[in-house]
Design an enzyme around this catalytic site. Structure first.
Site, short mmCIF file in Angstrom:
data_model
loop_
_atom_site.label_atom_id
_atom_site.label_comp_id
_atom_site.label_asym_id
_atom_site.label_seq_id
_atom_site.Cartn_x
_atom_site.Cartn_y
_atom_site.Cartn_z
N ILE A 121 -7.64 -9.52 -3.48
CA ILE A 121 -6.46 -9.63 -2.64
C ILE A 121 -6.77 -8.90 -1.34
CG2 ILE A 121 -4.85 -9.86 -4.57
CD1 ILE A 121 -4.07 -6.96 -4.25
N ASP A 122 -6.04 -9.22 -0.29
CA ASP A 122 -6.31 -8.64 1.02
C ASP A 122 -6.20 -7.12 1.00
OD1 ASP A 122 -6.58 -11.19 2.03
OD2 ASP A 122 -4.55 -11.26 2.85
N GLN A 123 -6.89 -6.48 1.91
CA GLN A 123 -6.86 -5.02 2.01
C GLN A 123 -5.44 -4.50 2.12
OE1 GLN A 123 -8.99 -3.46 5.37
NE2 GLN A 123 -8.62 -1.32 4.83
#
Length: 310
Positions: A121-123
């Site tokens: 998942i995105d940062q």
């Protein structure tokens, strides 16, 4: 236009670019009251940014990994927003990968830990991430995700209100949509297939909506791109959506996106696994403020109608 946090800190506090970058990495910089550890985080030029040169580095407690489920094959963890899943070419030291390895050493007594990544998942997205801890389990879990046999549900606060309570978005994604950003393709046969299902949970006046999202495919930035394509940009998203859209009335220093649920049939044990992660305090606080300022209207539940029998 948004700019990198280390550049803004350098200009605003008269620091060299290197010192500004190190200050961010040491946890000495807050954006809108929230500590931000990513020098490349994009912020608006008028964002409230503070710099405390005397603040110590984040302690060990902050670098722990929150394990929600584990067995001999996997760990499912609750990733905090701002933490990378794995290092970039810049070789960041504090990542979810590093924390998971350290957890196995100290909690499990494993001398040479193995951590395999099958999805990300995105940062700046919070929530559940599955990590493989047995090399023999890597292929079965890769096959599980590849077969789309994993239930992935997200929560998002998006701009505006919807005309329909629920829907399905089938828009292929392309790496370049003509503005140096990923985006959707409306040209038949172009782009990677991507399907997103959404369901409105509640709305806040005409300003925003809390949406439950289920992924059928898992493309890079899929939710953010699909929501922006409907003109319902995820609140706080610095990349997607209309460049000249009006500013959202509440400042939020990251995209308001949370990976809430991960469910699957364990490919090795056959066990049904479902793990939920509650929204973090910043996400919950955004919902509370929207409710105070604009009121909350629950979406009417969808009712299935049985066909009449002859």
């Amino acid at each position: 236009m948004p700019e990198r946090l280390d550049k803004l800190v350098s200009e605003r506090f008269q620091l060299s670019r290197r010192v500004a970058r190190e200050a961010v990495e040491r946890g000495q910089v807050d954006v809108e009251g929230v500590r931000q550890l990513d020098p490349g985080f994009e912020v608006e030029p008028d964002a409230a940014v503070t710099f405390d040169p005397n603040r110590p580095r984040p302690g060990k407690v902050e670098r722990r990994v929150n394990v929600l489920y584990e067995d001999r094959d996997v760990m499912i963890v609750d990733k905090p927003a701002g933490l990378l899943v794995q290092p970039t070419p810049a070789r960041e030291r504090d990542t979810l990968l590093e924390r998971a390895g350290r957890y196995q050493i100290h909690k499990r007594g494993v001398k040479k830990p193995y951590v395999g990544i099958v999805h990300r998942i995105d940062q700046h997205t919070s929530g559940v991430v599955l990590l493989v801890t047995n090399p023999k389990a890597m292929r079965p879990f890769q096959d599980l995700f590849r077969a789309r046999a994993v239930d992935r549900e997200y929560l998002a606060v998006v701009e505006g209100v919807f005309l329909t309570i629920e829907g399905r978005i089938d828009l292929p994604l392309v790496d370049h949509a003509g503005d140096n950003r990923r985006g959707v393709s409306r040209v038949p046969g172009r782009g990677q297939s991507a399907t997103t299902h959404f369901r409105v949970i509640e709305s806040y006046g005409t300003v925003a909506s809390l949406v439950g999202i289920r992924l059928e495919t898992g493309r890079t930035h899929q939710i953010r791109i699909h929501m922006a394509a409907l003109d319902h940009t995820v609140v706080g998203d610095p990349i997607y959506g209309r460049r000249k859209r009006p500013k959202f009335p509440i400042r939020f220093p990251r995209q308001a996106l949370h990976a809430a649920t991960l469910g699957f049939e364990h490919p090795i044990t056959g066990e049904t696994v479902r793990v939920d992660a509650p929204p973090p305090p910043d996400f919950a606080g955004l919902v509370e403020q929207l409710t105070r300022d604009h009121g909350a209207t629950k979406a009417a539940p969808t009712v299935a109608v049985e066909p009449e029998r002859p």
